[in-house]
Scaffold this motif. Structure first.
Motif, PDB file in Angstrom:
ATOM      1  N   MET A   1       0.838  -1.192   0.000  1.00 40.05           N
ATOM      2  CA  MET A   1       0.000   0.000   0.000  1.00 40.05           C
ATOM      3  C   MET A   1       0.881   1.253   0.000  1.00 40.05           C
ATOM      4  SD  MET A   1      -3.151  -0.882  -0.064  1.00 40.05           S
ATOM      5  CE  MET A   1      -4.014   0.583   0.498  1.00 40.05           C
ATOM      6  N   PRO A   2       0.409   2.328  -0.637  1.00 44.09           N
ATOM      7  CA  PRO A   2       1.181   3.565  -0.632  1.00 44.09           C
ATOM      8  C   PRO A   2       1.266   4.134   0.774  1.00 44.09           C
ATOM      9  CG  PRO A   2      -0.997   3.931  -1.590  1.00 44.09           C
ATOM     10  CD  PRO A   2      -0.836   2.455  -1.432  1.00 44.09           C
ATOM     11  N   THR A   3       2.401   4.705   1.093  1.00 39.92           N
ATOM     12  CA  THR A   3       2.611   5.237   2.435  1.00 39.92           C
ATOM     13  C   THR A   3       2.683   6.755   2.457  1.00 39.92           C
ATOM     14  OG1 THR A   3       5.008   5.122   2.205  1.00 39.92           O
ATOM     15  CG2 THR A   3       3.897   3.154   3.038  1.00 39.92           C
ATOM     16  N   PHE A   4       3.019   7.370   1.323  1.00 43.31           N
ATOM     17  CA  PHE A   4       3.219   8.813   1.245  1.00 43.31           C
ATOM     18  C   PHE A   4       4.305   9.277   2.211  1.00 43.31           C
ATOM     19  CE2 PHE A   4      -1.243   8.494  -0.262  1.00 43.31           C
ATOM     20  CZ  PHE A   4      -1.045   8.977  -1.543  1.00 43.31           C
ATOM     21  N   GLU A   5       5.171   8.341   2.606  1.00 41.50           N
ATOM     22  CA  GLU A   5       6.291   8.720   3.448  1.00 41.50           C
ATOM     23  C   GLU A   5       7.420   9.285   2.591  1.00 41.50           C
ATOM     24  OE1 GLU A   5       7.353   5.181   5.481  1.00 41.50           O
ATOM     25  OE2 GLU A   5       5.688   5.289   6.913  1.00 41.50           O
ATOM     26  N   GLN A   6       8.239  10.098   3.217  1.00 34.54           N
ATOM     27  CA  GLN A   6       9.433  10.651   2.590  1.00 34.54           C
ATOM     28  C   GLN A   6       9.100  11.490   1.353  1.00 34.54           C
ATOM     29  OE1 GLN A   6      12.251   7.332   2.072  1.00 34.54           O
ATOM     30  NE2 GLN A   6      13.345   8.152   3.826  1.00 34.54           N
ATOM     31  N   LEU A   7       8.020  12.223   1.409  1.00 35.28           N
ATOM     32  CA  LEU A   7       7.719  13.190   0.366  1.00 35.28           C
ATOM     33  C   LEU A   7       7.955  14.593   0.913  1.00 35.28           C
ATOM     34  CD1 LEU A   7       4.482  11.738  -1.271  1.00 35.28           C
ATOM     35  CD2 LEU A   7       6.852  11.474  -2.008  1.00 35.28           C
ATOM     36  N   SER A   8       8.287  15.511   0.010  1.00 29.22           N
ATOM     37  CA  SER A   8       8.611  16.877   0.409  1.00 29.22           C
ATOM     38  C   SER A   8       7.620  17.859  -0.200  1.00 29.22           C
ATOM     39  CB  SER A   8      10.028  17.249  -0.052  1.00 29.22           C
ATOM     40  OG  SER A   8      10.987  16.383   0.498  1.00 29.22           O
ATOM     41  N   CYS A   9       7.386  18.919   0.513  1.00 29.92           N
ATOM     42  CA  CYS A   9       6.531  19.995   0.002  1.00 29.92           C
ATOM     43  C   CYS A   9       7.181  20.600  -1.237  1.00 29.92           C
ATOM     44  CB  CYS A   9       6.348  21.045   1.086  1.00 29.92           C
ATOM     45  SG  CYS A   9       5.393  22.489   0.537  1.00 29.92           S
ATOM     46  N   PRO A  10       6.454  20.703  -2.337  1.00 28.10           N
ATOM     47  CA  PRO A  10       7.052  21.264  -3.557  1.00 28.10           C
ATOM     48  C   PRO A  10       7.268  22.772  -3.481  1.00 28.10           C
ATOM     49  CG  PRO A  10       4.722  20.838  -3.897  1.00 28.10           C
ATOM     50  CD  PRO A  10       5.054  20.273  -2.541  1.00 28.10           C
ATOM     51  N   ILE A  11       6.745  23.395  -2.450  1.00 29.47           N
ATOM     52  CA  ILE A  11       6.864  24.855  -2.323  1.00 29.47           C
ATOM     53  C   ILE A  11       8.077  25.234  -1.490  1.00 29.47           C
ATOM     54  CG2 ILE A  11       5.725  26.952  -1.470  1.00 29.47           C
ATOM     55  CD1 ILE A  11       3.039  25.535  -2.098  1.00 29.47           C
ATOM     56  N   ASP A  12       8.267  24.565  -0.352  1.00 33.02           N
ATOM     57  CA  ASP A  12       9.366  24.963   0.542  1.00 33.02           C
ATOM     58  C   ASP A  12      10.296  23.815   0.928  1.00 33.02           C
ATOM     59  OD1 ASP A  12       7.889  23.512   2.363  1.00 33.02           O
ATOM     60  OD2 ASP A  12       7.055  25.264   3.368  1.00 33.02           O
ATOM     61  N   LYS A  13      10.100  22.634   0.302  1.00 36.78           N
ATOM     62  CA  LYS A  13      10.984  21.470   0.501  1.00 36.78           C
ATOM     63  C   LYS A  13      10.896  20.859   1.896  1.00 36.78           C
ATOM     64  CE  LYS A  13      12.400  22.567  -3.594  1.00 36.78           C
ATOM     65  NZ  LYS A  13      11.752  21.928  -4.764  1.00 36.78           N
ATOM     66  N   GLN A  14       9.978  21.302   2.731  1.00 37.39           N
ATOM     67  CA  GLN A  14       9.808  20.726   4.054  1.00 37.39           C
ATOM     68  C   GLN A  14       9.161  19.347   3.963  1.00 37.39           C
ATOM     69  OE1 GLN A  14      10.815  22.340   7.087  1.00 37.39           O
ATOM     70  NE2 GLN A  14      11.880  23.553   5.532  1.00 37.39           N
ATOM     71  N   SER A  15       9.371  18.523   4.971  1.00 38.69           N
ATOM     72  CA  SER A  15       8.794  17.184   4.995  1.00 38.69           C
ATOM     73  C   SER A  15       7.274  17.265   5.106  1.00 38.69           C
ATOM     74  CB  SER A  15       9.346  16.383   6.174  1.00 38.69           C
ATOM     75  OG  SER A  15      10.733  16.193   6.034  1.00 38.69           O
ATOM     76  N   LEU A  16       6.611  16.358   4.406  1.00 38.95           N
ATOM     77  CA  LEU A  16       5.160  16.280   4.461  1.00 38.95           C
ATOM     78  C   LEU A  16       4.739  15.174   5.416  1.00 38.95           C
ATOM     79  CD1 LEU A  16       4.327  16.625   0.652  1.00 38.95           C
ATOM     80  CD2 LEU A  16       3.919  18.342   2.415  1.00 38.95           C
ATOM     81  N   SER A  17       3.676  15.420   6.147  1.00 40.63           N
ATOM     82  CA  SER A  17       3.121  14.400   7.039  1.00 40.63           C
ATOM     83  C   SER A  17       1.653  14.192   6.685  1.00 40.63           C
ATOM     84  CB  SER A  17       3.267  14.812   8.503  1.00 40.63           C
ATOM     85  OG  SER A  17       2.581  16.036   8.760  1.00 40.63           O
ATOM     86  N   LEU A  18       1.195  12.968   6.901  1.00 43.33           N
ATOM     87  CA  LEU A  18      -0.180  12.607   6.577  1.00 43.33           C
ATOM     88  C   LEU A  18      -1.111  13.027   7.700  1.00 43.33           C
ATOM     89  CD1 LEU A  18      -2.079  11.111   4.593  1.00 43.33           C
ATOM     90  CD2 LEU A  18      -1.564   9.013   5.859  1.00 43.33           C
ATOM     91  N   GLN A  19      -2.090  13.841   7.371  1.00 47.03           N
ATOM     92  CA  GLN A  19      -3.119  14.257   8.318  1.00 47.03           C
ATOM     93  C   GLN A  19      -4.478  14.013   7.677  1.00 47.03           C
ATOM     94  OE1 GLN A  19      -2.502  18.216   9.899  1.00 47.03           O
ATOM     95  NE2 GLN A  19      -0.296  17.901  10.194  1.00 47.03           N
TER      96      GLN A  19
END
Length: 287
Positions: A1-19
């Motif tokens: 299953m997809p985890t969406f872990e280790q993705l970065s915000c395309p605007i400011d390169k900050q880490s993304l978290s799933l909410q």
């Protein structure tokens, strides 16, 4: 299953978290996950057109053609050439950069699961129509609308980048690959679809190999080619193939009209595979 872990915000390169059903960065940028399971990480300011990439119609043609499995030997050849070092990775983190409607990554995930090799697949394409189709094809990958020019992921987070008939951005591939990570380029060979091109064009341009001088930051470790015939048995199949290629835009009116008269055609698949390994930072800096 997809985890969406280790993705970065395309605007400011900050880490993304799933909410819940969104990916959110610490600065409050939020990206909703679509019902079919993909996330759009291509900000409006990064688009060169209102609807970049392949159109909904082109994606539909490509999906119909690829589902005939005329190109499945390409999948098999990739698996046959798969480096042992990647087989030993568990999981092996793979990005299909320019994934289209997901045919190749879907089959790679399925085939390797039967061999007890765990792939963690990410498919990225600039076309939202392609990624929508890919996310409906399989739920066993993370599907992203994004650009190779600015991959929305951190440094050294991938073991392999695939670029099949796509538009590579080597600096981004280098950045996101782990030390000694691999890159596979799959491109058309000299005789690819030659029989169709001979009908479409009054003359065929001389073939020019790409990246013949090498690629900065990468070492070529293996290359091979695949050459086989296949047959299209209806005008619908011929039209599907034509409409998923650049030839639908490049060919003359007369050439396309001549192709419309065909009810079957035997054509050649000629595909080149080049495996590269990321150079060490010391070697890269010495270049």
């Amino acid at each position: 299953m997809p985890t969406f872990e280790q993705l970065s915000c395309p605007i400011d390169k900050q880490s993304l978290s799933l909410q819940e059903r969104s990916l959110v960065c610490p600065n409050g940028h939020s990206f909703d996950i679509a019902k079919s399971g993909y996330v759009n990480l291509l900000p409006v300011q990064n688009k060169r057109s209102k609807d970049p990439g392949d159109s909904k119609e082109m994606v539909s043609y490509r999906q119909s053609f690829l589902n005939l499995d005329h190109y499945f030997p390409i999948v098999k050849h990739m698996i046959d050439q798969w480096p042992d070092a990647l087989k030993a990775q568990s999981p092996c983190r793979v990005l299909d950069a320019g994934c289209g409607e997901g045919y190749y990554l879907h089959h790679l995930l399925n085939e390797f699961s039967q061999r007890d090799v765990l792939l963690q697949g990410i498919g990225l394409d600039i076309s939202k129509w392609a990624v929508t189709a890919a996310s409906k094809r399989t739920k066993n990958a993370t599907w992203i609308v994004g650009s190779n020019a600015g991959l929305p992921m951190p440094d050294k987070c991938l073991d392999l980048v695939l670029c099949l008939f796509g538009f590579p951005v080597f600096s981004e591939f280098y950045r996101t690959l782990s030390d000694q990570g691999y890159m596979l380029l799959v491109e058309s060979g000299e005789e690819h679809l030659l029989e169709l091109r001979e009908i479409l064009y009054p003359s065929i341009h001389a073939y020019k190999a790409t990246h013949s001088d090498g690629i900065e930051g990468f070492t070529l470790v293996a290359e091979s080619s695949l050459h086989y015939p296949f047959k299209l048995n209806s005008q619908d199949e011929i039209h599907q193939l034509l409409c998923m290629t650049p030839h639908i835009h490049k060919a003359s009116y007369e050439g396309k009209e001549a192709v419309k008269e065909l009810n079957e055609i035997s054509v050649t698949a000629h595909v080149k595979f080049r495996w590269y390994q990321k150079a060490t930072e010391e070697d890269h800096n010495a270049e």
